[in-house]
Design a protein around this motif. Structure first.
Motif, short mmCIF file in Angstrom:
data_model
loop_
_atom_site.label_atom_id
_atom_site.label_comp_id
_atom_site.label_asym_id
_atom_site.label_seq_id
_atom_site.Cartn_x
_atom_site.Cartn_y
_atom_site.Cartn_z
N LYS A 282 -54.91 13.43 -4.33
CA LYS A 282 -54.74 12.19 -5.06
C LYS A 282 -53.30 11.73 -4.87
CE LYS A 282 -56.58 11.39 -9.13
NZ LYS A 282 -56.89 11.28 -10.60
N PHE A 283 -53.11 10.42 -4.74
CA PHE A 283 -51.77 9.89 -4.53
C PHE A 283 -51.46 8.83 -5.59
CE2 PHE A 283 -53.19 11.45 -0.45
CZ PHE A 283 -52.08 12.13 0.02
N ARG A 284 -50.18 8.77 -5.96
CA ARG A 284 -49.70 7.75 -6.89
C ARG A 284 -48.53 7.01 -6.23
NH1 ARG A 284 -47.79 9.14 -13.01
NH2 ARG A 284 -50.04 9.52 -13.21
N ALA A 285 -48.58 5.69 -6.27
CA ALA A 285 -47.50 4.85 -5.76
C ALA A 285 -46.85 4.13 -6.93
CB ALA A 285 -48.02 3.86 -4.73
N VAL B 43 -39.68 2.35 -3.80
CA VAL B 43 -41.08 2.76 -3.77
C VAL B 43 -41.15 4.28 -3.73
CG1 VAL B 43 -43.28 2.65 -2.53
CG2 VAL B 43 -41.76 0.65 -2.56
N TYR B 44 -41.94 4.85 -4.63
CA TYR B 44 -42.13 6.30 -4.69
C TYR B 44 -43.61 6.60 -4.46
CZ TYR B 44 -37.63 6.06 -7.14
OH TYR B 44 -36.32 5.81 -7.50
N ILE B 45 -43.90 7.57 -3.62
CA ILE B 45 -45.27 8.01 -3.40
C ILE B 45 -45.33 9.51 -3.66
CG2 ILE B 45 -47.09 8.35 -1.69
CD1 ILE B 45 -46.36 5.73 -0.45
N SER B 46 -46.23 9.91 -4.54
CA SER B 46 -46.33 11.33 -4.91
C SER B 46 -47.75 11.83 -4.67
CB SER B 46 -45.95 11.52 -6.38
OG SER B 46 -46.77 10.71 -7.22
N HIS B 47 -47.85 13.12 -4.42
CA HIS B 47 -49.13 13.77 -4.12
C HIS B 47 -49.48 14.77 -5.20
CE1 HIS B 47 -51.14 17.44 -2.40
NE2 HIS B 47 -52.02 16.53 -2.08
N MET C 276 -47.99 9.31 3.91
CA MET C 276 -48.42 8.14 3.15
C MET C 276 -47.31 7.11 3.05
SD MET C 276 -51.59 8.49 2.41
CE MET C 276 -51.86 7.30 1.11
N MET C 277 -46.06 7.55 2.91
CA MET C 277 -44.94 6.63 2.85
C MET C 277 -44.78 5.89 4.18
SD MET C 277 -42.57 5.30 1.01
CE MET C 277 -42.16 6.39 -0.39
N ARG C 278 -44.98 6.59 5.30
CA ARG C 278 -44.89 5.93 6.61
C ARG C 278 -45.98 4.87 6.75
NH1 ARG C 278 -43.49 11.27 8.61
NH2 ARG C 278 -45.65 11.64 9.21
N TRP D 90 -32.32 10.91 -11.89
CA TRP D 90 -33.28 9.91 -12.38
C TRP D 90 -34.47 9.80 -11.42
CZ3 TRP D 90 -34.57 6.71 -16.33
CH2 TRP D 90 -35.39 5.62 -16.05
N ARG D 91 -34.17 9.72 -10.12
CA ARG D 91 -35.25 9.62 -9.13
C ARG D 91 -36.07 10.90 -9.06
NH1 ARG D 91 -30.76 7.09 -6.42
NH2 ARG D 91 -31.15 4.85 -6.10
N GLN D 92 -35.39 12.05 -9.15
CA GLN D 92 -36.11 13.33 -9.08
C GLN D 92 -37.04 13.52 -10.28
OE1 GLN D 92 -32.62 15.80 -8.71
NE2 GLN D 92 -32.92 16.10 -6.53
N VAL D 93 -36.57 13.14 -11.46
CA VAL D 93 -37.40 13.27 -12.66
C VAL D 93 -38.60 12.32 -12.59
CG1 VAL D 93 -37.47 12.85 -15.16
CG2 VAL D 93 -35.57 14.12 -14.16
N GLY D 94 -38.37 11.10 -12.13
CA GLY D 94 -39.48 10.16 -12.00
C GLY D 94 -40.55 10.68 -11.04
N LEU D 95 -40.12 11.24 -9.91
CA LEU D 95 -41.06 11.79 -8.95
C LEU D 95 -41.78 13.01 -9.53
CD1 LEU D 95 -42.23 11.57 -6.13
CD2 LEU D 95 -40.35 12.97 -5.29
#
Length: 233
Positions: free
Chosen positions: A36-39, A52-56, A83-85, A134-139
């Motif tokens: 599952k992916f979240r953008a 833009v952040y994409i997580s798996h 997915m980011m590419r 901040w970015r690491q916590v969000g991801l």
């Protein structure tokens, strides 16, 4: 934006009679892994820019007492990069440039955050600048499936609500349902605030507050910070 749980058809065997049947009928064979992916799109501190952040998130089927069950599996950073590419290419970035900008995780040196739980698990310290943390916590929140209802980047606060989105994709039951914290009804209605504060020694301290901006109860505080610690350590 979040996808449904999807089976990776690329992992199915395609040789011999099995490959023929798979191509013909499609449903005869399935993998034991789901993805599952979240953008997430967020305004950048730089004027006119967006981030833009994409997580798996992954699940795997394991055998337990002559039965099978689904359980979480580690995040696949290479899948996130792929997915980011694809996302970048949809916006007109050429494939060659996309591969240069977003290499596979195994092709680069990953600078992981260094995190430590302190104050008996009621606070989390992470090395780095506050913008980086901040970015690491969000991801990390995205990877754990936590619902982020709002954010205040100027104050470095995430407003989160615990809706357990990590259900078994086959049964619909939560794989966290065995944890007492997640079983409590009030846990599904309370909003929490994850606040970050920079210190003078290039360290960021992270706290959990309730919706009234007071210290949250100890039990949910430890659970939330432990989730972040497991992802950032």
């Amino acid at each position: 934006m979040e996808t449904d749980w999807a089976e990776s058809r690329a992992k199915l065997p395609e040789e011999g009679i099995r490959g023929l049947l798979t191509k013909t009928l499609g449903f005869l064979y399935s993998t034991s892994e789901l993805d599952k992916f979240r953008a997430r799109v967020e305004k950048s501190p730089e004027d006119g820019m967006m981030e833009v952040y994409i997580s798996h998130r992954g699940m795997e089927e394991v055998a337990v007492d002559q039965n099978t069950r689904w359980q979480p599996r580690p995040v696949d950073a290479d899948l996130e990069a792929k997915m980011m590419r694809r996302f970048a290419m949809r916006f007109g970035v050429e494939e060659k440039l996309a591969k240069q900008l977003v290499p596979d995780a195994g092709a680069k040196e990953v600078q992981a955050a260094r995190a430590a739980l302190v104050d008996e698990g009621l606070a989390l310290e992470v090395n780095g600048t506050i913008e980086k943390v901040w970015r690491q916590v969000g991801l990390a929140l995205d990877r754990k499936g936590v619902v982020v209802e709002d954010r205040d980047r100027s104050a470095y606060i995430y407003f989160v609500r615990y809706l357990d989105t990590s259900e078994d994709p086959k049964t619909g039951k939560s794989w966290l349902s065995s944890l007492a914290f997640w079983r409590k009804k009030e846990s599904f209605t309370n909003q929490f605030r994850i606040r970050m504060e920079a210190t003078e020694d290039n360290t960021v301290e992270i706290y959990v507050l309730d919706r009234d901006d007071d210290d949250a109860a100890e039990e949910p505080t430890r659970e939330i910070l432990k989730l972040l610690y497991d992802e950032l350590k």
